[in-house]
Design a protein around this motif. Sequence first.
Motif, PDB file in Angstrom:
ATOM      1  N   UNK A  38      29.366 -56.836  64.627  1.00 18.87           N
ATOM      2  CA  UNK A  38      29.865 -56.503  65.346  1.00 18.87           C
ATOM      3  C   UNK A  38      30.911 -55.406  64.133  1.00 18.87           C
ATOM      4  N   UNK A  39      30.797 -54.097  64.758  1.00 18.05           N
ATOM      5  CA  UNK A  39      31.892 -53.326  63.816  1.00 18.05           C
ATOM      6  C   UNK A  39      32.984 -52.504  64.453  1.00 18.05           C
ATOM      7  N   UNK A  40      34.267 -53.137  64.103  1.00 11.43           N
ATOM      8  CA  UNK A  40      35.400 -52.101  64.286  1.00 11.43           C
ATOM      9  C   UNK A  40      35.463 -50.925  64.079  1.00 11.43           C
ATOM     10  N   UNK A  41      35.979 -50.538  65.486  1.00  8.61           N
ATOM     11  CA  UNK A  41      35.649 -49.549  66.076  1.00  8.61           C
ATOM     12  C   UNK A  41      36.935 -48.111  65.112  1.00  8.61           C
ATOM     13  N   UNK A  42      37.911 -48.760  64.206  1.00  5.41           N
ATOM     14  CA  UNK A  42      38.437 -47.832  63.272  1.00  5.41           C
ATOM     15  C   UNK A  42      37.513 -48.042  62.395  1.00  5.41           C
ATOM     16  N   UNK A  43      36.899 -49.241  61.458  1.00  4.05           N
ATOM     17  CA  UNK A  43      35.705 -49.166  60.550  1.00  4.05           C
ATOM     18  C   UNK A  43      34.490 -48.214  60.845  1.00  4.05           C
ATOM     19  N   UNK A  44      34.249 -48.218  61.914  1.00  7.88           N
ATOM     20  CA  UNK A  44      33.545 -47.355  62.252  1.00  7.88           C
ATOM     21  C   UNK A  44      33.287 -45.559  62.926  1.00  7.88           C
ATOM     22  N   UNK A  45      34.290 -45.227  62.857  1.00  9.31           N
ATOM     23  CA  UNK A  45      34.949 -43.894  63.091  1.00  9.31           C
ATOM     24  C   UNK A  45      35.544 -43.514  61.689  1.00  9.31           C
TER      25      UNK A  45
END
Length: 747
Positions: free
Chosen positions: A685-692
């Motif tokens: 699981x990757x937090x959306x803030x880190x992913x984007x």
Amino acid sequence: MARKASPIGPNIHALIEDARIDLARAVLAAREGENEPDFALPEGVPDFSDDEAIETFRQELVRVLAEFDQDELRPAEQRSRRILSLAEGKGIDSLSAIADQQLTDEQSVEFERQPDPLCKSIWAFLNARRTFEDAESFHFARKFRDYGKLYDAFEVELEKAIDLDSGAVDENALARKITEVLQLKTACTVKAIDLPATAAHPASIMLIVRHGGPLSSVHDHRDDGRRGTIYYRPPNEATLIYTPAIRQIEVCADSPVVRQGVAGAFAEQALGHDVSQKPLTWKRYNLSRFRSSLRLDLPRIDGYEITDARVLEAEIRLGNWRRKLLLKVASDDDIEEVADCYLRPNNIFRRADGFSRIGIAVAYNRVGDDRERTLNITISGSKSCNLQSNKDPDERTLGFALLDAWGILSAFRQIDPGDLRAMFRQLVILHNRTEDEVSGEHLRELGLDPDQLIQGGLLDRRGRQDIVLINEDDTGGEAAVKPSGIEGMSRTVDAFGKDGGLRPTADLEMFEINRDWLHETVVGMLKPLLIRSTAHVIDPDLSLLGSTRIDGAEVPIFFARRLYDLKTVTRLDQLMRARNSAGVGIVLSASGEGPGYLGPNVVLPMLRNLSLEAEGPVIPHAALELAYRTNLPLARGGATPQVLRSGPQSATVHIPGKAPLALTGADQITIFDRLVAAWKSGSPDVQVKQLMDGLGSRSPQQAFRTKTWESILNVYIARGEKRGYWRLVTGESSTEDVFEALVEERV
């Protein structure tokens, strides 16, 4: 409150308002498929003499039909349009001509009893459907000369004239011949009909050739909510007209291969003409010579003395083909002097987009005959000339000889297979272009001869560039093209009137690529690779060619172009992932760059694997085997999730058990790089803030087109266990029901 728009189309309205009410009701009540709704139209048609009751009944039909939506009414609207087409203008003449030949005595009496053309058209549709459909073909054939992209004219050089009518045509034998020539998967039917002479055309024979098209498919939404695929073979039709008086075959069909194949089969079977020894002459009229001069020389033609030849009429198109300019002069005028006098020396005829009409007057006498004669020749566009309907064979012969001597008439010549093989690389590059137009300069750089390609049907002339780009002293700009006075050269002048130098006129000519014929030519040279040929156009940039055999298994072979374009890659990848039931295949790519995979298929760049010197397939079978065996594991998803780059803006995601997913653009690549890295680290699981981070958007959805996102959500990417997280979907984390819902079934 605004009134709701009526879903009833204009053709249904016209039928209800104008047709006899019992016939109108019968047409609208007809159902030609299980998917068509039953309108439950009112019964009990009133007495024809009761106008008030008839009007009420018409309004009731409108009221009942208005309860259905446009999709449900579309089949009835199309039937109404067909019926009205044969009831208006020359449509009823076409219907009557075919009815006279095909209806029985009893049917003819009933047909003639109908009170008006609309009732006759409806009666034929309801009671003599085959006659109605043949009349539609005839009606279309009378107009198809206007459909340049669907129409070709061929001339047959027979040793002696053959008196032929429809009764002399062996329809079954010709159908078998056409089935063989076109390599049809299903049998075709042929219907021959005599066409009487008219003021414009001599007596002719019309053949209606009905055959099945390439196997196709459409998506079907099932009653249970799942999606399936319906496979079907669409009905295709070719119409051929043979005019014995001028020995000319005209064919209308949507494929150039079908047009040439049907014409050749008819010439061999019906006329006894050996096409292999003396191919049919494919007529084209090239009017570009009139750009440089409207004057004509006096050529030598055996058996004739030409005393004068001059252009009396010239029509050009201005900017586009909706605007035209016509210059017409008297027989003793010099049209070039008139043009230079009133339109200035650099007149519009030298800068026109194209000529649409040229009228020529010829004065001549036959050798040994002191009688002075005249011949008028009118050429309309690239495929029409009044010589085709001239009843005097000597004048037709003279006229075509003059057009040939002036370089106006260009005949089709099949390009030799050896020449095609030698230029195969260049033809692939040409077919891979985005634009349909190409300049003479680009063709020269490719090493292609425009005249040879025109004669072979692969190109058509489309005029000349009026503006070119110049680059001088590190400054660029536009320059106008002007006449130079030097044969074969044109002068360029920049915006300030400065001379930009000379350029070869041939480089400035523009040509239109005949996409259908070029596609058929390229695909035809790939057929030796196949053990099973299946021509199926999936997309304008993607075709299924058939299959080959590798390691004892049949492997599907596709042909794709424009894979350098990221939008094309996205669209085709989505198509290929949606039809992955055939297993891993090979996509022969016309592009030298692009993804390594399209869906579950290996991409093989053709230009890197050509073998053009020796005989055999233009692509060695060994190259297919090597690419297939080497890339098969990754095409099936590989052993572990990974992102493999094939360019700065192109990559492929490989996930075990899933079709590879093509990525286009840096954002898409970055997103899946981070998801794969997280999966490999053990924390998927990757937090959306880190992913984007650094991508300028808040959600991975914004990096994909809507349809692409819908096709990958919960298949390749899904929300994590916690809100605001995303994860890679692998075999361990995907749900069976989500995946099964995306698998297509055969219906």
